[in-house]
Write a protein that holds these residues in place. Structure first.
Motif, mmCIF file in Angstrom:
data_model
loop_
_atom_site.group_PDB
_atom_site.id
_atom_site.type_symbol
_atom_site.label_atom_id
_atom_site.label_comp_id
_atom_site.label_asym_id
_atom_site.label_seq_id
_atom_site.Cartn_x
_atom_site.Cartn_y
_atom_site.Cartn_z
ATOM 1 N N GLY A 63 0.730 24.178 14.677
ATOM 2 C CA GLY A 63 2.186 24.266 14.709
ATOM 3 C C GLY A 63 2.838 23.078 14.025
ATOM 4 O O GLY A 63 3.814 23.229 13.276
ATOM 5 N N THR A 64 2.294 21.899 14.263
ATOM 6 C CA THR A 64 2.815 20.698 13.606
ATOM 7 C C THR A 64 2.640 20.788 12.092
ATOM 8 O O THR A 64 3.561 20.477 11.327
ATOM 9 C CB THR A 64 2.106 19.447 14.151
ATOM 10 O OG1 THR A 64 2.324 19.377 15.563
ATOM 11 C CG2 THR A 64 2.614 18.189 13.488
ATOM 12 N N ASN B 42 6.683 23.513 6.203
ATOM 13 C CA ASN B 42 7.968 24.169 5.998
ATOM 14 C C ASN B 42 9.030 23.158 5.607
ATOM 15 O O ASN B 42 9.850 23.405 4.722
ATOM 16 C CB ASN B 42 8.353 24.912 7.282
ATOM 17 C CG ASN B 42 9.528 25.846 7.065
ATOM 18 O OD1 ASN B 42 10.042 25.970 5.970
ATOM 19 N ND2 ASN B 42 9.928 26.510 8.134
ATOM 20 N N LEU B 43 9.046 22.016 6.274
ATOM 21 C CA LEU B 43 10.018 20.980 5.928
ATOM 22 C C LEU B 43 9.758 20.411 4.543
ATOM 23 O O LEU B 43 10.704 20.081 3.815
ATOM 24 C CB LEU B 43 9.964 19.847 6.976
ATOM 25 C CG LEU B 43 10.525 20.181 8.352
ATOM 26 C CD1 LEU B 43 10.268 19.020 9.308
ATOM 27 C CD2 LEU B 43 11.994 20.494 8.280
ATOM 28 N N ALA B 44 8.505 20.312 4.146
ATOM 29 C CA ALA B 44 8.177 19.782 2.806
ATOM 30 C C ALA B 44 8.678 20.724 1.717
ATOM 31 O O ALA B 44 9.131 20.271 0.662
ATOM 32 C CB ALA B 44 6.669 19.563 2.683
#
Length: 99
Positions: free
Chosen positions: A87-88, A94-96
């Protein structure tokens, strides 16, 4: 054979297997016998085998009826850790892509 001798033998066999499963990946990397994805998969398989050796020979967890609760607890812990880790990585990936 007494219980003490049997337990000592189990610890020595476990130590030998753990040592072998530790030294083999180091040798593969040091002498360059494998490279790339094959090396990573081999090291991962040997790591899982070493986890199994530690559970069996040092923590005395097997598939017997009385030890099944311990095994279920360990498997649930592994599931939670895997969910947290993947999950991390998913959130960070996704943020990248959004940056």
């Amino acid at each position: 054979m007494t219980d003490r001798q049997r337990e000592t033998r189990m610890y020595l066999v476990g130590f030998g297997l753990a040592l072998t499963l530790t030294l083999v990946p180091f040798a593969l990397v040091h002498w360059g016998l494998m490279q790339g994805r094959t090396l990573a998969i081999t090291i991962a398989v040997l790591a899982v085998a070493q986890i199994a050796v530690h559970l069996r020979f040092f923590l005395h967890i097997d598939l017997s009826r009385q030890k099944r609760e311990d095994l279920q607890l360990i498997l649930f812990t592994v599931l939670l850790l895997a969910i947290m880790a993947f999950g991390t990585l998913w959130i960070m990936g996704n943020l990248a892509t959004r940056m």
